[in-house]
Design an enzyme around this catalytic site. Structure first.
Site, PDB file in Angstrom:
ATOM      1  N   GLU A  25       0.832  -1.207   0.000  1.00 13.61           N
ATOM      2  CA  GLU A  25       0.000   0.000   0.000  1.00 13.61           C
ATOM      3  C   GLU A  25       0.862   1.250   0.000  1.00 13.61           C
ATOM      4  O   GLU A  25       0.599   2.205  -0.732  1.00 13.61           O
ATOM      5  CB  GLU A  25      -0.934  -0.018   1.224  1.00 13.61           C
ATOM      6  CG  GLU A  25      -2.006   1.057   1.204  1.00 13.61           C
ATOM      7  CD  GLU A  25      -1.684   2.270   2.079  1.00 13.61           C
ATOM      8  OE1 GLU A  25      -2.555   3.122   2.240  1.00 13.61           O
ATOM      9  OE2 GLU A  25      -0.553   2.357   2.574  1.00 13.61           O
ATOM     10  N   GLU A  26       1.906   1.251   0.798  1.00 11.84           N
ATOM     11  CA  GLU A  26       2.749   2.438   0.934  1.00 11.84           C
ATOM     12  C   GLU A  26       3.561   2.736  -0.322  1.00 11.84           C
ATOM     13  O   GLU A  26       4.079   3.830  -0.479  1.00 11.84           O
ATOM     14  CB  GLU A  26       3.694   2.279   2.131  1.00 11.84           C
ATOM     15  CG  GLU A  26       2.986   2.209   3.474  1.00 11.84           C
ATOM     16  CD  GLU A  26       2.283   3.497   3.841  1.00 11.84           C
ATOM     17  OE1 GLU A  26       2.556   4.535   3.201  1.00 11.84           O
ATOM     18  OE2 GLU A  26       1.453   3.486   4.764  1.00 11.84           O
ATOM     19  N   GLU A  37      -7.501  -4.355 -11.183  1.00 13.00           N
ATOM     20  CA  GLU A  37      -7.228  -4.494 -12.614  1.00 13.00           C
ATOM     21  C   GLU A  37      -7.461  -5.933 -13.083  1.00 13.00           C
ATOM     22  O   GLU A  37      -8.027  -6.176 -14.151  1.00 13.00           O
ATOM     23  CB  GLU A  37      -5.794  -4.064 -12.925  1.00 13.00           C
ATOM     24  CG  GLU A  37      -5.568  -2.572 -12.821  1.00 13.00           C
ATOM     25  CD  GLU A  37      -4.119  -2.179 -13.055  1.00 13.00           C
ATOM     26  OE1 GLU A  37      -3.255  -3.086 -13.069  1.00 13.00           O
ATOM     27  OE2 GLU A  37      -3.850  -0.981 -13.231  1.00 13.00           O
ATOM     28  N   ASP A  54      -7.977   1.024   7.036  1.00 13.58           N
ATOM     29  CA  ASP A  54      -6.533   1.143   6.820  1.00 13.58           C
ATOM     30  C   ASP A  54      -5.847   1.152   8.183  1.00 13.58           C
ATOM     31  O   ASP A  54      -5.415   0.129   8.686  1.00 13.58           O
ATOM     32  CB  ASP A  54      -6.246   2.418   6.027  1.00 13.58           C
ATOM     33  CG  ASP A  54      -4.788   2.531   5.606  1.00 13.58           C
ATOM     34  OD1 ASP A  54      -3.927   1.938   6.279  1.00 13.58           O
ATOM     35  OD2 ASP A  54      -4.495   3.211   4.606  1.00 13.58           O
ATOM     36  N   HIS A 154       4.824   4.600  11.354  1.00 15.15           N
ATOM     37  CA  HIS A 154       5.872   4.325  10.359  1.00 15.15           C
ATOM     38  C   HIS A 154       7.280   4.334  10.955  1.00 15.15           C
ATOM     39  O   HIS A 154       8.242   4.686  10.270  1.00 15.15           O
ATOM     40  CB  HIS A 154       5.799   5.313   9.201  1.00 15.15           C
ATOM     41  CG  HIS A 154       4.768   4.936   8.190  1.00 15.15           C
ATOM     42  ND1 HIS A 154       4.590   5.601   7.012  1.00 15.15           N
ATOM     43  CD2 HIS A 154       3.840   3.948   8.181  1.00 15.15           C
ATOM     44  CE1 HIS A 154       3.613   5.051   6.317  1.00 15.15           C
ATOM     45  NE2 HIS A 154       3.137   4.035   7.020  1.00 15.15           N
TER      46      HIS A 154
END
Length: 350
Positions: A25-26, A37, A54, A154
């Site tokens: 994701e990051e 897709e 999230d 983070h």
């Protein structure tokens, strides 16, 4: 919990559920984007909604939700059934209302639910595929701090121990988020008629139009550009949404006729998709939603129109007002199309 109920034969959802855990994701929402897709056709034709969690808990004061106006009501209904973390006398809904509220012309005072941005895995579902989506988390008391994120985010210190000791002791806020999101999932999966409210979308569109008129109107008039056609499209959508809601509540035969249910569910599912235009934003092809795509302009209105006006006004080049007219035409067409999705079939069947 849901899987256990299915295995034990105690419950089976009316609609299929898919639980996803996305990677990378990051690094650019890679996991969720690749998945959308790969299953583009299936999701475009069949997906009803996407619920995103999230960072489940930023802090432990109140729920925060962002999403399509269509899902506002189902989120509120779910939040009313879940106890608020740390409060025996409040639901998640009443606690949310206490911390963050707004005045709605349709509903009076309600919790504030923001628009979806582009910074999490809902992006490809909502902006690219036009699937109604919501993002749910627990967050700070905004009257006490303007912090956006918790301090260890983070870093190597962002651990299970850190969360259990400082962010959410006892994981009560995590439970509130899980129960609220789970309640939303069950309502979406089990309802014979999808619990989307078209009139909530009409309220949002009217507000966005008002912002455009208030903040962009003068510049547009100076260039001989009128918002009249857009206003008529907004009004047509409002009338169509009101009529659709009346047919849903007054047509008691709906619950007896699967075909009529399917027709109205198809209309509700197609509503979000009707705001997509693959050519609306040539410089950012993954953003197709003409109402809620990302924008650079500080004006909280239709993104393509706001950005085009900002660029034209800053450039001083008369030719730059051509893209403004184009964006206005695309937007008007999308709103007219969305209204036609909600209007009765041509044969008057509903």
């Amino acid at each position: 919990v849901l899987g256990k109920m299915v295995k034990e034969g105690k419950w089976r959802p009316r609609r299929s559920m898919v639980f996803g855990s996305w990677g990378a994701e990051e690094f650019g929402l890679i996991g969720s984007t690749e998945w959308t897709e790969e299953f583009y056709k299936t999701l475009s034709e069949r997906a009803v909604a996407y619920i995103n969690v999230d960072i489940a808990v930023f802090a432990n004061a109140t729920l925060r939700a962002s999403g399509s106006p269509a899902v506002q009501d189902v989120v509120f209904s779910a939040a009313k059934q879940v106890p608020a973390a740390g409060h025996q006398d409040r639901t998640v809904y009443s606690n949310w209302l206490k911390h963050s509220s707004r005045e709605s012309p349709l509903h009076g005072t309600i919790p504030y639910m923001g628009a979806l941005g582009a910074g999490s895995d809902y992006a490809s579902f909502f902006h690219y595929l036009g699937i109604s989506a919501v993002d749910i988390a627990y967050t700070y008391n905004k009257s006490q701090t303007s912090a956006r994120i918790y301090p260890a985010y983070h870093t190597a210190y962002d651990t299970f121990d850190y969360a259990s000791r400082f962010i959410d002791p006892g994981f009560t806020s995590h439970q509130a988020v899980a129960r609220t999101a789970g309640n939303v999932v069950i309502r979406l999966a089990d309802a014979s008629l999808l619990p989307f409210k078209a009139q909530d979308y009409s309220e949002a569109l009217a507000e966005l139009f008002q912002q455009a008129e208030d903040h962009l109107g003068t510049k547009l008039v100076q260039q001989g550009i009128s918002l009249d056609h857009l206003q008529r499209a907004v009004n047509r959508f409002s009338d169509a949404a009101k009529g659709f809601s009346q047919r849903m509540t007054e047509n008691h035969e709906l619950l007896k006729c699967p075909l009529k249910q399917r027709m109205m569910n198809d209309q509700l599912m197609s509503l979000e998709r009707s705001f997509l235009d693959p050519l609306a934003f040539p410089d950012k092809l993954y953003y197709r939603h003409v109402v809620y795509a990302s924008r650079s302009s500080p004006v909280r209105t239709f993104p393509g129109l706001a950005d085009a006006v900002e660029e034209a006004a800053a450039s001083g080049d008369p030719s730059m007002w051509g893209p403004v007219r184009r964006q206005l035409a695309l937007l008007t067409y999308a709103l007219e199309s969305a209204a036609s999705v909600l209007e009765p079939p041509l044969d008057g069947g509903l």
